[in-house]
Write an enzyme that holds these catalytic residues in place. Structure first.
Site: not given
Lengths: 441, 441, 441, 441
Positions: B17, B104, B379
């Site tokens: 970001h 994650h 992906d």
């Protein structure tokens, strides 16, 4: 180099032919109770000559703390420890002066340094690991007192003998204590009558490790009477099959390797430094820095690579007091390189022992063909001695990571100006770790 | 931390970001020809959006050298490089602000730092690796010029699809070039007619990757016309099966992992620092520091643990000019943590991509049950993009090790291949300091 | 921490109350001749109890090499060295358990660690420096063999007694050998007859150090018969005045400090790593890490700050074989943090010894008023024992810098003196890597 | 190398001819409010071209934060910052391509690297310090929020002009704020009428800096109207004498040096790591790593070496809440290398600027005699620009030391198992620094 760690820093020294081997442990907090008795047990577990499953050379390996403690408490200053070499005579294996031993570091040390120790490996010998085990025992003590962290490492496979899948999974989710690993992994051998016997009295064929029905089992020595074999595989039927395989290889003048599994419970959350110093990266380095290691995997490891994401992702559920838990632990205790609080689970692969007595068709340092047989009594398999090494390195990685994370999150150091009435005690507490400090101070 | 290496030191920065991502490369010798053109190709290979096999987000990822060169030559001072973030809008996936994404680092970053980037991973996102790839490309350039070192990394398995044993062995002993990996690993897809086609015109079923006999193959697009799929598996029949599996998973909103194999030829001898900084230890750390990696093995790795010593030991034979060679390379290029001059061979296991679009029953940061689906195009498998990352980290480890060894020996490290007639003595001199060495050695 | 250096890495351990003190020296190249005899002389020069000018406690300080050598040659592996503590009884000075000694680290160690060694300083005691001196001696040996580097450190002022300006300058431009420093700096004391006598037979008043005319000098002991006083100031008339001042302070139960000057000849060019690891930065750190040091200056130091640029700039002239020399050496041996090949010249300021026997009105750890007198025999001035410490740290900094520079250039660093006819090109080649450099440069 | 620090790690990059200069700051805790506005003021104070007392080249030096923050708060990840080079044209001073400039690093860089930047210094130019100042400003912000630490650095002498003794002591015991240093150290120049005027309207002779009696003072510009001269010496009468000396040297095409004094209040106790990483050792390294620095002293420094122990020892008295204070502060804020909580006091000596316009009789790189004059507008004295550099390095040393000490003493990381009812908030607080965190998280 011979140093490891950022804040908890260990430096080791020593070859088998010198005065001794040992280490300096720097960065250990003050006021930790610590004497040689905290360190010796792991050195004893590491020692060769514990049984016929390992080499017969006898090394007493008694540790002395040279500095850093007073009255049984650490001072916050470097802890130096040494184990004297009892037998400093030169390495006397035949043939090895003119030809590098295959699988050993003789050749690469010679190329790297232009010299090498005459004593069978020098710093590349297993004796180098004594300093690591001693340092690791110190870190483990601190981790136990601070976080009740428990590190368990056991032998999960030797050559083609694996723990049964269900036993392996059960052990990983409810890890055995060190005592259980030693107890269940120890067999007594009655060579004459051809059997092993476990601590519960069950007998196994010495030939293939198969359990013998009580009725058909031969008479002979009891568990107490037999020569002890330490496998450090805490599942007696598998331990017996491993012991049989090792005895077979010994007779065949050959060797093999295997895998150890490690589980750590009492894991602090938030350990590991992105991006390069991820927790599993430091751990992998630590493991691959041990002699003879060839592979490392965390959590499901290579098996995870064959899974689907929908099955491999560990879903979260509410945990205790503001922290979350995972429903499964395929990851093995880290996410994104940072510990999640789940148990740490990893495996290390160790290659076959390189020293074998049979003839090997190799060449001399000058490239002349040479048949080399490394004489002497060799371990056909070093796996049973590996757990204290793996546990030691694990403790070093963990403790360093805890200190690094504390630096980030820790309590506030106070300045003179910041101290108002009544805050004195809290300010002093900054320097006082949570473990009990004897009054003599 | 975000720094790696002792003498060749790389520090990276950047999240998705911010303004950009990049690195500082410190310790690169002066006078090396270096421009952005040396770095861009690997960034392009790393880039997402190369094909339908990888995520569709388009990131141009153009690198700029900010410092450290003049007139196309390095100055010996730090090379800073940056890739601007083109699209700085906040990460906009639904649901992820209140609940940590399974697999994650959202949860562990939040626990470690008390905050986390709103942009889907921050430093834990794949975008962090851009700095590594850029730095690695610089190291690779130097290694090629100094030692003709060549690093080849390819995809050897995806989920259940493995390279055939014999092909895998052939590739490891005669590694393909980077161009060959890209060429043979690329397929063109004709989705409409249900087939893939390789660069030689062979067609494969899009459903299962099986080769189609020319006679029975459907008509349709040519290789040039089809949408390119990059597998980076340099064996077309296997690549086709991998591509089919990935397309299947995409349709099932699922993901998977795999294994990459790396071989380095032109390896200098004598690299690696005993005891803790063994060559394979540094390499293992480097690999496990990459996102999503779960396993590492060198040489025969876990398979070696099941072998006999008599088979696993690599026997020596006369090599070129004063150095020895090994008849086999089970060890994978190191002995005792020091490189032997043999080709370096290692494998890295990568877990299934964590972002999947299907519903996952997890919980919020507060522990409330929550059904999370990570929207967006993901992906199903990151393996095809992994080689530049692995190559980059390998180059960084290698270059740092070469510099450390040069410090010791004060001369250029030699590879087996660099040694011509009569240079043998010079090669040995690498390890011999200029002061006199008594003959007794 | 207790470690120093990047490639030549020294870790020290030990307090006065433990088993011993010592160090691990890591990174020393292999095949260097090294025995205890290379190390002992500097330890002996450092030792207290050498004379009445230093404290009367007798510490034999015999060093043992524990590892890293074989047959008198280094192996390239860590050199561990230890000096046993002969007298391990607890520190028994009165009053010091309840009140921190002014000027000492008792208070700050207590605040930092929540504890402190009971033995008068623990790691903050002068005994800690033994490991440094031992490690420094090893580095010095290597530097002498590689570059004929010579490190000379002497006492240039004690309290108000300074070397005369012209003598100071002469010594800095043509530095005395270590033997000369010891010989010229040694006086024999005849307390009864009130004089000192230097090695040449000149007598000086014990009261003020003024030279006595042969005619008026009192009869008494010869140089050989007197009690030896070591000042390590290689100018006998100044040495005598220093000795008189020290004896006066002893009688007054007081102490003082002074300055040591160090000159290094045989300096390799190109040492030091911009920007943070400039050569003088590493040196300043090394010096300020020694106990009791308060100030550091290189070249003209603080005096340079009062000069004009037109006078302070050292102009270049043609030197030997491709290198330049400076007409003057105001800079003290570095330019931009990198060594120029000129002699290294620097000074270190050392504070008055903190232990004095007279009453000091201080307070206890609890803040209660307390009159503290540190009983025992104390050095009124530690300057005469400082040179081996400063020399040792200088050698460590130098050797580490040489190794770091070798890593870059892959060849042996040259000193101005080492360059003979025809070698100039080779010297320049140090900085030129083997790849082709375009001509535009 | 170009990196500094252990836990708070700063890496810098950039030369004057490239795209820009900057740094990566790694190890900064998360949730610190941070924007460019926190960094820019110090860069502006550092900038050349502020007045006629410093060089006239105009460099805007606007900083951009490239990574590591979101919504004005730090993320705990690396902060990269860059200042673009506005004018990338090559360094165009005459004569400097063939001859190394005396006092500069041209020669040593050439010898070390075999090349050098064509742009007047490259990494050895003052422009390199921009990255340090930016990083230091970040550290300072954190120190202020955590400990109300205040760092004040001022010019205490230029050439032969010193602050009067009593003023110097008063400033050291009650340090001025940064604003006071800027305000009191700024003069307005009325060149035409030959006077300076301070912020209070007092006039001084431009020739010698002597105060002019209001009656006899010439008419002319007011403070607001005059050209501003920044001396950063917060004592107007001394500042005026310094300004006069600098203007004189400018006219004489010469230069000079001086000394800056730094005082830090709000010092946390217990910082500094024995033995090698003593607080003053790290500080000395930091200061000597700045360009042009030649000397460092802490507390009374070289003057202490001339004192008696009975006077130099700082006696203790009861302080606030369990900590002690010192009656005096000869030590300058540390004892045994560890901070005592007293104000840190140290001085840094800076040499005369090396670039002077007058002819210098030197030689070329090839040793040929050469008269070199460094054309352009040069600062006769860089002292007024030095405070932001010294403050920045001081902040970096301090912050790194605080983090290292926190690692030792810090709050306990909690594990899942350790968390009982009600402890959740405390456990989470571990990761939440004491400064306020906005609610948006």
């Amino acid at each position: 180099m011979s140093s490891f760690g950022t804040l908890f820093k260990v430096s080791t020294f020593g070859e088998s032919h010198g005065v001794g081997v040992g280490c300096i442990v720097d960065g250990l907090p003050a006021n930790l109770p610590l004497t040689e008795e905290d360190v010796q047990p792991q050195l004893t577990r590491r020692r060769p000559g514990q049984s016929s499953l390992t080499t017969a050379r006898n090394e007493a390996d008694t540790v002395t703390i040279l500095s850093g403690t007073e009255g049984g408490l650490t001072l916050g200053t470097p802890i130096a420890m040494m184990v004297k070499n009892q037998d400093q005579r030169k390495f006397d294996y035949a043939n090895t002066s003119s030809a590098p031993r295959p699988g050993h570091a003789d050749y690469t040390y010679q190329v790297k340094y232009g010299t090498r120790a005459s004593s069978g490996g020098g710093r590349a010998s297993a004796r180098e690991t004594i300093g690591r085990v001693a340092a690791g025992a110190v870190a483990e003590k601190w981790l136990q007192m601070e976080h009740k962290t428990m590190i368990s490492c056991w032998v999960s496979s030797i050559m083609d003998i694996d723990l049964p899948k269900d036993v392996a999974l059960a052990l990983e989710s409810d890890p055995p204590t060190r005592k259980e690993i030693d107890d269940f992994g120890t067999l007594a051998e009655d060579e004459e009558n051809g059997f092993f016997i476990d601590m519960n009295g069950q007998k196994y064929s010495r030939k293939d490790g198969e359990a013998l029905a009580p009725a058909s089992a031969p008479k002979g020595k009891s568990f107490e009477e037999g020569k002890k074999l330490y496998t450090r595989c805490p599942h007696p039927p598998t331990a017996a099959r491993m012991a049989a395989r090792i005895q077979q290889l010994r007779e065949e003048q050959d060797s093999t390797g295997g895998v150890v599994t490690t589980v750590v419970s009492g894991m602090p959350v938030g350990l590991g430094e992105p991006c390069f110093d991820k927790f599993e990266a430091e751990l992998a380095k630590a493991m691959l820095s041990l002699p003879a290691t060839k592979a490392f995997e965390i959590g499901d490891g290579f098996a995870a690579c064959r899974a689907r994401g929908s099955k491999n992702n560990d879903l979260f559920v509410k945990g205790s007091d503001g922290l979350l838990k995972c429903k499964t632990n395929h990851a093995g205790g880290t996410l994104g390189g940072i510990t999640s609080g789940e148990m740490l689970v990893f495996r290390v692969g160790i290659k076959p022992a390189s020293s074998i007595s049979q003839d090997q068709e190799t060449c001399t340092f000058d490239g002349e063909p040479h048949v080399l047989a490394v004489k002497g009594r060799h371990d056909p398999c070093v796996l049973p001695r590996a757990p204290p090494l793996v546990e030691g390195m694990t403790a070093m990685v963990l403790m360093d990571a805890v200190l690094r994370q504390r630096a980030r999150s820790g309590a506030v150091c106070k300045t003179l100006g910041e101290l108002g009435a009544g805050e004195g005690k809290a300010a002093r507490a900054v320097a006082e770790p949570p473990y009990k400090v004897p009054k003599s101070e």
